[in-house]
Design a protein around this motif. Structure first.
Motif, short mmCIF file in Angstrom:
data_model
loop_
_atom_site.label_atom_id
_atom_site.label_comp_id
_atom_site.label_asym_id
_atom_site.label_seq_id
_atom_site.Cartn_x
_atom_site.Cartn_y
_atom_site.Cartn_z
N GLY A 197 0.81 -1.25 0.09
CA GLY A 197 -0.01 -0.09 0.10
C GLY A 197 0.75 1.21 0.03
N LEU A 198 2.04 1.18 -0.08
CA LEU A 198 3.00 2.17 -0.19
C LEU A 198 4.11 1.83 -1.20
N LYS A 199 4.62 3.03 -1.80
CA LYS A 199 5.31 2.72 -3.09
C LYS A 199 6.81 2.69 -2.52
N LYS A 200 7.07 3.63 -1.27
CA LYS A 200 8.21 3.49 -0.84
C LYS A 200 8.15 3.53 0.71
N SER A 201 8.74 2.96 1.33
CA SER A 201 8.58 3.01 2.86
C SER A 201 9.43 4.21 3.40
N PRO A 202 8.83 5.08 4.24
CA PRO A 202 9.61 6.43 4.61
C PRO A 202 10.54 6.09 5.52
N ILE A 203 10.95 4.63 5.78
CA ILE A 203 11.89 4.04 6.84
C ILE A 203 13.17 3.63 6.25
N ASP A 204 14.27 4.05 6.65
CA ASP A 204 15.58 3.77 5.90
C ASP A 204 16.09 2.24 6.23
N GLY A 205 15.78 2.15 7.56
CA GLY A 205 16.40 0.74 8.44
C GLY A 205 15.58 0.26 9.24
N VAL A 206 15.62 -0.92 9.80
CA VAL A 206 14.81 -1.45 10.66
C VAL A 206 15.68 -2.59 11.52
N PHE A 207 15.76 -2.55 12.94
CA PHE A 207 16.48 -3.10 13.74
C PHE A 207 15.87 -4.02 14.65
N ASP A 208 16.20 -4.94 14.96
CA ASP A 208 15.78 -6.03 16.12
C ASP A 208 15.93 -5.55 17.41
N SER A 209 14.88 -5.42 18.06
CA SER A 209 14.76 -5.00 19.73
C SER A 209 15.53 -5.68 20.43
N LYS A 210 15.81 -6.87 20.10
CA LYS A 210 16.69 -7.82 21.16
C LYS A 210 18.00 -7.42 21.10
N ASP A 211 18.57 -7.20 19.68
CA ASP A 211 19.86 -6.68 19.53
C ASP A 211 20.18 -5.46 20.28
N LEU A 212 19.35 -4.30 20.04
CA LEU A 212 19.44 -3.02 20.95
C LEU A 212 19.35 -2.99 22.17
N TYR A 213 18.59 -4.09 22.85
CA TYR A 213 18.59 -4.40 24.42
C TYR A 213 19.87 -4.89 24.79
N ARG A 214 20.44 -5.70 24.12
CA ARG A 214 21.63 -6.19 24.42
C ARG A 214 22.86 -5.05 24.47
N ARG A 215 22.63 -4.26 23.35
CA ARG A 215 23.65 -3.03 23.48
C ARG A 215 23.53 -2.22 24.57
#
Lengths: 147, 427
Positions: B204-222
Motif C-alpha cells: 500500500g506504499l510505493k516506498k517506505s519512509p523508513i531507511d532501516g529496521v533493527f531487532d529490538s533484542k539486539d538493541l536491548y543487549r547493546r
C-alpha cells in the motif's frame, strides 16, 4: 456425465445439530477457494449454502447437500426429509417464519433464509412434499466478468 | 539493501534445524514443509507472524533485520521506538539513561511511535465520521494481519483502512518536520518480523519512509552492556499513544465506535473466516493483532513473559501526565498533515495462495486426486512426511510437490486401521 461438471461433493446434515451448524457451508467455501472460483461467486454461494444448511438444521430431520461445480456455475442441491413447506410463496416472503420459540431464542429463524438464498443465487428451485421433505436447488453462475 | 528475498523476514538456519515438526504444526498458513530433514518456508505463503520462531526449540527459525552499522551512511539519524518498547524491563536502568545510551549508539533524535499512533487514531476517528459506508474498517497497525488478508482473504482487502500504519505515518511526519536536514536517516526498532518486512516490502506504499529496521533484542543487549552515554532530542507520546503498544489501546480511544479486538494469529484467522462468511454482527473497526496481547507479545521484543510486558507498559502509561503527547500537539496538528503523510499511496494487492491451480479445471482434477490419495493416508497428521497434515500431504502429492512414499505409514502398514484389518483377517 453432465457436460462441464468438474466436481461433486456431498455433505450430510443432521436436523437440530446446532453444534455443527455452518460446517458444510464453510467446507463449501474452502473447496470453492481451492478451485480459484471468483470471490464474488464464492461469497454468494457460501451465503446461500449457509441459509440452506440452516433450514435443514432448524426444520428438517436430516438431509444431504450436494455441491456441484461446473465450468460456468456452482450448483447446490439440498434434499431433506422433514415436514415440507405447505405454501412456498408464503415461505419466500421476508420475515415469514414457522420457527418454534426455542429456535427464535437462539437467534435463528428470522424468516430471511429463503429470501437470502434467492438474493444470492441466479436460479432457485424449491420442490416440497408436505410431511415428506423439501429439495432446494440453487445455482450461482460464473460469468466472464467475474474473472 | 541486502540481496535477499524481501517477501518475509523469517528465515531458517539449516545448521540448527533438526527437521522436527514443531513449526510445521503452528504455521497458520501452512507455509512450512520439511524436506530432507530441514524446514523450508514457502515464500509467498509466509505472513511473518513469528509462530514458528516462538515454537522452535532449536533456535533454527529466526528473523532477519538490518545491521546497526548502516546508520553511518546517514549524517543525521532518527530512531523511532515502538510503543511496546515501554513493556521491556530494563532492570534498574533509569528511562532517561536508556535514551542516553541509545543516543550514544549514534542517534540524534528519538521519537516514540505512540505519537504516530495518536495521529493515526485521530485520523481514523475522523475518517469513520466522514465515511459511514465502509464497515468494518480493518486497522493497518499489524502488518501480519494485512498479509493474512492478502494471502487468504482477498475479498476483505477493500476493508483495510486507507490510513498509514502509525510508524509509517510518524516517519512521513518526521521527514516533513526535518525536511531541511540533508542526508536524513529515519530508522525503526521492530518488535516483530512482520514490521521488519513491512519496511522492506511495503504494502500500500510505493516506498517506505523508513531507511532501516533493527531487532529490538539486539538493541536491548547493546543498551544493557554499553554504559557510554550521549545527548539528543526526545519526543514522547502521551498515554493514548503508549497504550497502543498492547491490545485494546486503539479500541479504547475509539470508544464511541463499535470495535472488535482480537489477539493471536489463530484467533484472528478464525474471526476473519467468520467475517468473510458474513456471520459477524455489524461493527465499525477491527483491531486485530497477530501476537498475543498485541505488540507486547512481539517475538523480537526482549521480554520473558508477555503479561509482564503488558503490565510494564501500563505502568509507564500511568507515569505520563497527558493523554496526548506533550512534545507534539497531536490533536491540533492531525488535521493539517499532508495527504502523503496520512494515506497509503497505492493499492494493497491480493496475493491469493489458497487455490490448487489458477485454472478451475486443473484445480478440480487436483482436488479429485487429493481425495483419492487422502483416503489411503492414516489421517493421524504425524508430520513425518514433512507436511503439516495428511490432507496437506495429499495435496502436495496431487500437485507433484511430494511423493507418496514419503508417508512412513504407507510402507510400514502400522496404523490402527491396518492393525484392525490384519486382526479381522486373522479371525
Amino acid at each position: 456425465m453432465e457436460e462441464n461438471l468438474l466436481l461433486v461433493e456431498k455433505f450430510k446434515i443432521q436436523g437440530r445439530d446446532f453444534d455443527r451448524a455452518g460446517e458444510a457451508s464453510s467446507q463449501i467455501k474452502t473447496i470453492l477457494k481451492k478451485l480459484n472460483i471468483p470471490p464474488s461467486v464464492i461469497r454468494k454461494a457460501t451465503i446461500a449454502a449457509y441459509e440452506t444448511e440452516m433450514n435443514i438444521i432448524i426444520y428438517a430431520y436430516h438431509g444431504v447437500m450436494t455441491l456441484k461445480v461446473y465450468k460456468n456455475k456452482v450448483k447446490v442441491i439440498a434434499e431433506d426429509k422433514g415436514p415440507g413447506i405447505p405454501d412456498i410463496n408464503l415461505a419466500m416472503q421476508e420475515g415469514y417464519s414457522t420457527a418454534p420459540p426455542e429456535i427464535l431464542e437462539m437467534g435463528f429463524g428470522a424468516g430471511m433464509g429463503l429470501a437470502n438464498i434467492k438474493k444470492n443465487s441466479d436460479i432457485l428451485e424449491i420442490k416440497s412434499n408436505v410431511n415428506k421433505g423439501t429439495t432446494v436447488t440453487f445455482e450461482v453462475s460464473i460469468n466472464e466478468q467475474h474473472k | 539493501m541486502n540481496n535477499i528475498s524481501n517477501l518475509h523476514s523469517i528465515k531458517i538456519k539449516s545448521e540448527n534445524c533438526v527437521g522436527c515438526t514443531n513449526c510445521l504444526r503452528v504455521c497458520p498458513t501452512e507455509a512450512i514443509r520439511i524436506k530432507n530433514g530441514t524446514a523450508i518456508i514457502k515464500d509467498l505463503k509466509c505472513i511473518d507472524c513469528g509462530e514458528c520462531i516462538k515454537h522452535c526449540p532449536h533456535l533454527a527459525s529466526w528473523a532477519q533485520s538490518d545491521d546497526l552499522r548502516i546508520i553511518s551512511n546517514y549524517d543525521y539519524r532518527i530512531l523511532i521506538l515502538p510503543s511496546s518498547f515501554n513493556g521491556i524491563d530494563f532492570l534498574d536502568i533509569e528511562p532517561e539513561t536508556i535514551f542516553k545510551r541509545i543516543f550514544a549508539l549514534g542517534f540524534n533524535e528519538i521519537w516514540e511511535e505512540g505519537i504516530g499512533a495518536e495521529l493515526y487514531l485521530l485520523q481514523t476517528e475522523k475518517w469513520l465520521e466522514m465515511n459511514a459506508k465502509k464497515r468494518p474498517l480493518i486497522s493497518t497497525s499489524c502488518p501480519s494481519v494485512i498479509r493474512l488478508l492478502q494471502v487468504s482473504f482477498p475479498t476483505l482487502i477493500p476493508n483495510i483502512s486507507p490510513i498509514n500504519a502509525p510508524k509509517d505515518l510518524l516517519a512521513f511526519f518526521i521527514r516533513e518536520q526535518r525536511r531541511d536536514i540533508k542526508n536524513l536517516g529515519v530508522f525503526y526498532l521492530a518488535p516483530c518480523p512482520a514490521r521488519v518486512t513491512s519496511v522492506r516490502n511495503t504494502q500500500g506504499l510505493k516506498k517506505s519512509p523508513i531507511d532501516g529496521v533493527f531487532d529490538s533484542k539486539d538493541l536491548y543487549r547493546r543498551i544493557i552492556k554499553n554504559n557510554i552515554i550521549s545527548e539528543g532530542k526526545i519526543f514522547k507520546a502521551g498515554r493514548i499513544g503508549l497504550s497502543t503498544g498492547t491490545i485494546g489501546g486503539e479500541g479504547a480511544f475509539l470508544k464511541e465506535k463499535r470495535v472488535i479486538k482480537i489477539d493471536g494469529i489463530r484467533e484472528v484467522k478464525n474471526f476473519i473466516e467468520k467475517l468473510e462468511e458474513e456471520k459477524v454482527p455489524p461493527f465499525d473497526f477491527l483491531e486485530a493483532w497477530a501476537c498475543p496481547t498485541g505488540c507486547t507479545g512481539g517475538i523480537l521484543l526482549p521480554v520473558n513473559n508477555i503479561s509482564i510486558a503488558s503490565y510494564e507498559l501500563e505502568m509507564s502509561e500511568k507515569q505520563r501526565t497527558n493523554d496526548f503527547s506533550s512534545d507534539i500537539d497531536t490533536p491540533k496538528l492531525y488535521e493539517s498533515l499532508s495527504k502523503k503523510t496520512v494515506f497509503l499511496d497505492s493499492k494493497i494487492k491480493p496475493r491469493p495462495q489458497y487455490f490448487l491451480a489458477e485454472d478451475v479445471t486443473t484445480a478440480a482434477k487436483i482436488m479429485e486426486k487429493t481425495k483419492l490419495i487422502y483416503s489411503r493416508l492414516p489421517k493421524i497428521d504425524c508430520g513425518s512426511c514433512g507436511a503439516p497434515s495428511c490432507y496437506a500431504f495429499a495435496e502436495d502429492v496431487a500437485k507433484k510437490e511430494a511423493k507418496l512414499i514419503e508417508c512412513i505409514f504407507l510402507g510400514k502398514k502400522s496404523t490402527k486401521k491396518n492393525k484392525q484389518e490384519k486382526k479381522s483377517a486373522m479371525e
